[in-house]
Design a protein around this motif. Structure first.
Motif, PDB file in Angstrom:
ATOM      1  N   SER A   1       0.844  -1.193   0.000  1.00 20.96           N
ATOM      2  CA  SER A   1       0.000   0.000   0.000  1.00 20.96           C
ATOM      3  C   SER A   1       0.878   1.242   0.000  1.00 20.96           C
ATOM      4  O   SER A   1       2.073   1.171   0.266  1.00 20.96           O
ATOM      5  CB  SER A   1      -0.917   0.022   1.229  1.00 20.96           C
ATOM      6  N   PHE A   2       0.252   2.370  -0.325  1.00 22.42           N
ATOM      7  CA  PHE A   2       0.942   3.640  -0.126  1.00 22.42           C
ATOM      8  C   PHE A   2      -0.097   4.692   0.236  1.00 22.42           C
ATOM      9  O   PHE A   2      -1.269   4.589  -0.147  1.00 22.42           O
ATOM     10  CB  PHE A   2       1.750   4.027  -1.367  1.00 22.42           C
ATOM     11  N   GLU A   3       0.328   5.676   1.025  1.00 23.95           N
ATOM     12  CA  GLU A   3      -0.589   6.721   1.456  1.00 23.95           C
ATOM     13  C   GLU A   3      -0.739   7.735   0.337  1.00 23.95           C
ATOM     14  O   GLU A   3       0.198   8.461   0.003  1.00 23.95           O
ATOM     15  CB  GLU A   3      -0.102   7.394   2.733  1.00 23.95           C
ATOM     16  N   ALA A   4      -1.931   7.779  -0.250  1.00 29.90           N
ATOM     17  CA  ALA A   4      -2.187   8.638  -1.391  1.00 29.90           C
ATOM     18  C   ALA A   4      -2.322  10.088  -0.935  1.00 29.90           C
ATOM     19  O   ALA A   4      -2.806  10.367   0.170  1.00 29.90           O
ATOM     20  CB  ALA A   4      -3.458   8.192  -2.099  1.00 29.90           C
ATOM     21  N   PRO A   5      -1.900  11.042  -1.750  1.00 30.35           N
ATOM     22  CA  PRO A   5      -1.973  12.455  -1.352  1.00 30.35           C
ATOM     23  C   PRO A   5      -3.403  12.919  -1.153  1.00 30.35           C
ATOM     24  O   PRO A   5      -4.281  12.676  -1.996  1.00 30.35           O
ATOM     25  CB  PRO A   5      -1.306  13.178  -2.528  1.00 30.35           C
ATOM     26  N   ALA A   6      -3.638  13.574  -0.038  1.00 28.03           N
ATOM     27  CA  ALA A   6      -4.964  14.082   0.298  1.00 28.03           C
ATOM     28  C   ALA A   6      -4.833  15.038   1.476  1.00 28.03           C
ATOM     29  O   ALA A   6      -3.871  14.950   2.257  1.00 28.03           O
ATOM     30  CB  ALA A   6      -5.909  12.942   0.668  1.00 28.03           C
ATOM     31  N   PRO A   7      -5.771  15.972   1.640  1.00 31.94           N
ATOM     32  CA  PRO A   7      -5.713  16.893   2.776  1.00 31.94           C
ATOM     33  C   PRO A   7      -5.749  16.158   4.111  1.00 31.94           C
ATOM     34  O   PRO A   7      -6.476  15.170   4.268  1.00 31.94           O
ATOM     35  CB  PRO A   7      -6.974  17.751   2.584  1.00 31.94           C
ATOM     36  N   ILE A   8      -4.968  16.636   5.050  1.00 30.03           N
ATOM     37  CA  ILE A   8      -5.018  16.118   6.414  1.00 30.03           C
ATOM     38  C   ILE A   8      -6.251  16.711   7.102  1.00 30.03           C
ATOM     39  O   ILE A   8      -6.509  17.918   6.990  1.00 30.03           O
ATOM     40  CB  ILE A   8      -3.745  16.520   7.199  1.00 30.03           C
ATOM     41  N   PRO A   9      -7.053  15.892   7.794  1.00 27.78           N
ATOM     42  CA  PRO A   9      -8.245  16.427   8.461  1.00 27.78           C
ATOM     43  C   PRO A   9      -7.907  17.572   9.418  1.00 27.78           C
ATOM     44  O   PRO A   9      -6.917  17.525  10.149  1.00 27.78           O
ATOM     45  CB  PRO A   9      -8.794  15.215   9.224  1.00 27.78           C
ATOM     46  N   ARG A  10      -8.733  18.600   9.392  1.00 24.77           N
ATOM     47  CA  ARG A  10      -8.531  19.736  10.285  1.00 24.77           C
ATOM     48  C   ARG A  10      -8.738  19.323  11.740  1.00 24.77           C
ATOM     49  O   ARG A  10      -9.618  18.505  12.039  1.00 24.77           O
ATOM     50  CB  ARG A  10      -9.519  20.851   9.951  1.00 24.77           C
ATOM     51  N   THR A  11      -7.960  19.905  12.633  1.00 25.81           N
ATOM     52  CA  THR A  11      -8.114  19.649  14.066  1.00 25.81           C
ATOM     53  C   THR A  11      -8.734  20.836  14.786  1.00 25.81           C
ATOM     54  O   THR A  11      -9.120  20.716  15.951  1.00 25.81           O
ATOM     55  CB  THR A  11      -6.757  19.319  14.700  1.00 25.81           C
ATOM     56  N   VAL A  12      -8.809  21.974  14.097  1.00 30.74           N
ATOM     57  CA  VAL A  12      -9.393  23.192  14.671  1.00 30.74           C
ATOM     58  C   VAL A  12     -10.505  23.670  13.745  1.00 30.74           C
ATOM     59  O   VAL A  12     -10.305  23.747  12.523  1.00 30.74           O
ATOM     60  CB  VAL A  12      -8.338  24.304  14.842  1.00 30.74           C
ATOM     61  N   PRO A  13     -11.690  23.970  14.281  1.00 32.03           N
ATOM     62  CA  PRO A  13     -12.786  24.440  13.422  1.00 32.03           C
ATOM     63  C   PRO A  13     -12.374  25.692  12.653  1.00 32.03           C
ATOM     64  O   PRO A  13     -11.764  26.607  13.217  1.00 32.03           O
ATOM     65  CB  PRO A  13     -13.914  24.749  14.415  1.00 32.03           C
TER      66      PRO A  13
END
Length: 472
Positions: A7-19
């Motif tokens: 597998s490989f981690e595909a590029p994508a936004p990291i989930p926000r931790t602050v609203p």
């Protein structure tokens, strides 16, 4: 981005931790909605929030999704903001029509897209893919392609033209893929007036530049209709019984499609019907390039099936590694990253633990394949490209409503079988003769327009394979 043999981690936004702030929300929705979502969207079964004064329910629970899209689908109309974006382009095409207009269009098109009929297109799909690959040979050894997404748009347009329109699309454009890109970039984006729910007649300044290319597409559709009508009138026996003929002969005052509705549906398929498959094909080749072991398994599978002289109609079932790679790319980069509905009457749904969701009229329901397909409650290593999860024996473990690349319910994509068969045939022909490799040092980033697209292009290196069996 991490990678292993499987597998490989595909590029994508990291989930926000602050609203995000209100200004950040506006800026993100206008530029790339995929970057808006925070950790709760990837960890909770549902989220009840307020966007610009409107209640919004983000649904990630498969049971809730089934309730909205299937069990009580009649209580949910298309969401306002979705229609404000799409209707200026597609009007009463199948993706945007509602009520009786949608029912008539769906009924008229259903015979073309039955699984049996779709299988009948396999030879044409193969011929179009072969012709495309023959031109590809001019790239030569170690040829670098600036944007694989553009190439796949050209390929799927050619397949669409031959299968549904028998090659009779009246377009003389030299840059069809560029026109599609311009149309989606200009017209398929959220405008500030959409967020404010301004009426459709209020000008959308961000889309003014798209009117020219939209008019160009409309002219192509008009010319295509005139060409076929003339053929039907002068020599009906010579006219193909394809999608275009079916739509024209379904018209009339007796409950059939009006000429305007026919035009809208032709535009829908020419301008958008092939685009979803094109994006998914490009993402598949990109992801597979980062997983050499899986790519090798695909190549061996393709060579074996073609050496056995299997007809293309059998490839979908006989190439599980190819199909699994495509379905996994659909999971990570769903061409339609959001499904929007709005409640008509009050509704409620209760989960297995007795927790109840109350849904008021006009509540916007967001069913987002983008977050659903990457949700921690439903997937192991959700951010990783792992085609093995879609292999026989594993594919059956995936819940029907946790994987929605083609939607669900009455408005499920009418061309799902067509698209899967098209994708496997196209990938098999491409990978039979070429190896698709990643380009180091070039960042790739997904962005949401009408579809999930690579921002700034999807560069790849194309290397001929030696030798490869040819299909009959």
């Amino acid at each position: 981005m991490t990678q292993s043999a499987e597998s490989f981690e595909a590029p994508a936004p990291i989930p926000r931790t602050v609203p995000p702030s209100r200004l950040t929300i506006i800026r993100t929705v206008l530029n790339n909605p995929l970057e808006l979502w925070g950790e709760p969207s990837y960890t909770l079964p549902w989220i009840d929030v307020s966007f610009f004064g409107e209640r919004t329910l983000i649904a990630n629970d498969p049971g809730l999704i089934r309730h909205v899209l299937v069990d009580n689908a009649s209580n949910y109309r298309m969401a306002t903001i979705r229609q404000l974006i799409l209707r200026p382009i597609l009007r009463d095409g199948l993706l945007t029509a509602e009520g009786d207009v949608w029912k008539r269009s769906r009924k008229a098109m259903a015979p073309v897209f039955t699984p049996r009929h779709a299988r009948g297109f396999a030879r044409q799909m193969l011929a179009s893919s072969e012709a495309f690959v023959d031109r590809y040979r001019s790239i030569g050894s170690d040829g670098e392609i600036r944007d694989m997404a553009v190439h796949m748009t050209e390929l799927t347009f050619e397949i669409l033209s031959e299968t549904l329109f028998s090659g009779d699309i009246a377009t003389a454009t030299d840059d069809f893929a560029g026109d599609v890109e311009s149309l989606l970039h200009r017209m398929g984006r959220v405008d500030p007036m959409d967020l404010l729910r301004a009426p459709a007649w209020v000008p959308r300044l961000t889309r003014i530049g798209g009117q020219r290319v939209l008019s160009k597409f409309r002219a192509v559709v008009s010319d295509t209709i005139r060409m076929r009508q003339k053929r039907l009138e002068t020599d009906r026996a010579s006219a193909p019984d394809d999608f275009l003929t079916l739509l024209l002969e379904a018209g009339g005052p007796d409950g059939g499609l009006s000429m305007a509705e026919i035009e809208d549906n032709i535009l829908t398929f020419i301008g958008a019907g092939h685009e979803t498959t094109a994006r998914a094909l490009a993402w598949t080749l990109y992801c597979v390039a980062h997983l050499p072991q899986w790519r090798n398994a695909m190549e061996q599978e393709i060579d074996r099936v073609l050496a056995e002289d299997a007809p293309p109609v059998e490839w979908l079932d006989r190439m599980p590694h190819v199909r699994a790679a495509f379905e996994e790319a659909l999971r990570l980069y769903p061409p339609a990253p959001s499904i929007n509905r709005a409640a008509i009457e009050p509704d409620r749904w209760t989960d297995a633990d007795g927790k109840t969701v109350e849904i008021r009229p006009d509540t916007t329901i967001l069913v987002m394949p983008w977050t659903l397909h990457r949700h921690q409650l439903h997937w192991e290593h959700p951010r990783h490209f792992m085609p093995s999860r879609f292999m026989p024996g594993e594919r059956e473990k995936i819940g029907r409503f946790q994987y929605l690349p083609f939607g669900a319910g009455p408005r499920i994509c009418i061309g799902a079988t067509f698209a899967l068969q098209e994708a496997v045939i196209a990938l098999a022909v491409l990978m039979r003769d070429f190896r698709f490799e990643k380009v180091e040092g070039v960042p790739v980033w997904p962005v949401q327009k009408l579809t999930t697209q690579p921002l700034g292009g999807l560069p790849m290196r194309v290397v001929p394979r030696h030798p490869a069996p040819r299909a009959a």
